[in-house]
Design a protein around this motif. Structure first.
Motif, PDB file in Angstrom:
ATOM      1  N   SER A  91      59.662 -16.738  32.300  1.00 15.03           N
ATOM      2  CA  SER A  91      58.472 -16.771  33.147  1.00 15.03           C
ATOM      3  C   SER A  91      57.133 -16.475  32.473  1.00 15.03           C
ATOM      4  CB  SER A  91      58.660 -15.808  34.317  1.00 15.03           C
ATOM      5  OG  SER A  91      58.842 -14.490  33.831  1.00 15.03           O
ATOM      6  N   SER A  92      57.124 -15.987  31.251  1.00 17.23           N
ATOM      7  CA  SER A  92      55.844 -15.652  30.614  1.00 17.23           C
ATOM      8  C   SER A  92      55.216 -16.872  29.946  1.00 17.23           C
ATOM      9  CB  SER A  92      56.036 -14.562  29.556  1.00 17.23           C
ATOM     10  OG  SER A  92      56.392 -13.352  30.165  1.00 17.23           O
ATOM     11  N   ARG A  93      53.891 -16.931  30.008  1.00 18.34           N
ATOM     12  CA  ARG A  93      53.166 -18.005  29.336  1.00 18.34           C
ATOM     13  C   ARG A  93      53.266 -17.835  27.824  1.00 18.34           C
ATOM     14  NH1 ARG A  93      49.067 -15.869  32.280  1.00 18.34           N
ATOM     15  NH2 ARG A  93      47.904 -15.560  30.355  1.00 18.34           N
ATOM     16  N   THR A  94      53.161 -18.942  27.110  1.00 16.24           N
ATOM     17  CA  THR A  94      53.114 -18.888  25.654  1.00 16.24           C
ATOM     18  C   THR A  94      51.938 -18.013  25.243  1.00 16.24           C
ATOM     19  OG1 THR A  94      54.133 -21.058  25.456  1.00 16.24           O
ATOM     20  CG2 THR A  94      52.861 -20.278  23.558  1.00 16.24           C
ATOM     21  N   GLY A  95      52.200 -17.081  24.348  1.00 13.45           N
ATOM     22  CA  GLY A  95      51.173 -16.174  23.858  1.00 13.45           C
ATOM     23  C   GLY A  95      51.023 -14.896  24.665  1.00 13.45           C
ATOM     24  N   VAL A 110      58.585  -5.421  22.637  1.00  9.08           N
ATOM     25  CA  VAL A 110      57.511  -6.293  23.097  1.00  9.08           C
ATOM     26  C   VAL A 110      57.910  -7.712  22.680  1.00  9.08           C
ATOM     27  CG1 VAL A 110      55.086  -6.938  22.905  1.00  9.08           C
ATOM     28  CG2 VAL A 110      55.740  -4.516  22.872  1.00  9.08           C
ATOM     29  N   VAL A 111      58.040  -8.598  23.674  1.00  5.59           N
ATOM     30  CA  VAL A 111      58.445  -9.984  23.416  1.00  5.59           C
ATOM     31  C   VAL A 111      57.255 -10.891  23.719  1.00  5.59           C
ATOM     32  CG1 VAL A 111      60.029 -11.845  24.071  1.00  5.59           C
ATOM     33  CG2 VAL A 111      60.848  -9.483  23.980  1.00  5.59           C
ATOM     34  N   THR A 112      56.996 -11.817  22.795  1.00 10.48           N
ATOM     35  CA  THR A 112      55.907 -12.770  22.960  1.00 10.48           C
ATOM     36  C   THR A 112      56.432 -14.184  22.710  1.00 10.48           C
ATOM     37  OG1 THR A 112      54.367 -11.130  22.077  1.00 10.48           O
ATOM     38  CG2 THR A 112      53.572 -13.410  22.229  1.00 10.48           C
ATOM     39  N   PRO A 113      56.532 -15.025  23.748  1.00  6.37           N
ATOM     40  CA  PRO A 113      56.864 -16.432  23.512  1.00  6.37           C
ATOM     41  C   PRO A 113      55.721 -17.069  22.714  1.00  6.37           C
ATOM     42  CG  PRO A 113      57.144 -15.856  25.829  1.00  6.37           C
ATOM     43  CD  PRO A 113      56.417 -14.717  25.173  1.00  6.37           C
TER      44      PRO A 113
END
Length: 156
Positions: A91-95, A110-113
């Motif tokens: 569900s998270s936006r890229t970045g 901390v996860v960052t697509p």
């Protein structure tokens, strides 16, 4: 980066990591995935150091260090951590970074697509995971794809 020049040390290192990951299967799929991802990245970084035999040695050492870091992060994750990671990938936006602290282990994630694309009809996401496990900061880079059942599986 010249892939032909890197191929022999990196392939040898990846083979070493995959072999070692099989020996550590007791740690579970997270540890194995972390070992492989960390080993490949460590080998790639190590392959940029020196020349000739020195480069090969640096690649192998980089692979071993990266595999250890990746395994530590993978081993530290419990079911709740995996669920939160899957939710972020879904569900998270890229970045967009999302993080949490595991209340039982006190490990921080901390996860960052970083990139979204489609492969064989399924959405896939590259991501960065920064983790503090046992007080030690680590960073893992990976790719996961959504499975037909809706779960996310690390593919590299």
């Amino acid at each position: 980066m010249n892939l032909l020049r890197l191929s022999v040390p990196v392939v040898a290192s990846v083979a070493l990591v995959v072999g070692l990951a099989g020996c550590g299967a007791v740690g579970g799929p997270n540890e194995t995935s972390g070992t492989i991802i960390g080993g490949v990245l460590g080998g790639a970084v190590g392959s940029q150091v020196g020349g000739g035999r020195g480069r090969t040695v640096a690649t192998i050492i980089g692979t071993m260090i990266g595999a250890n870091i990746g395994a530590n992060v993978g081993r530290s994750m419990d079911g709740n951590d995996r669920m939160r990671t899957a939710q972020i990938l879904e569900s998270s936006r890229t970045g967009q970074s999302s993080g949490w602290v595991n209340p039982d282990t006190r490990n921080e994630y901390v996860v960052t697509p970083t990139r979204t694309y489609e492969s064989a009809g399924a959405p896939c996401r590259e991501y960065t995971m920064r983790a503090v496990v046992g007080g030690q900061p680590d960073t893992v880079y990976g790719t996961a794809c959504r499975q037909p059942d809706g779960s996310w599986r690390v593919v590299n």
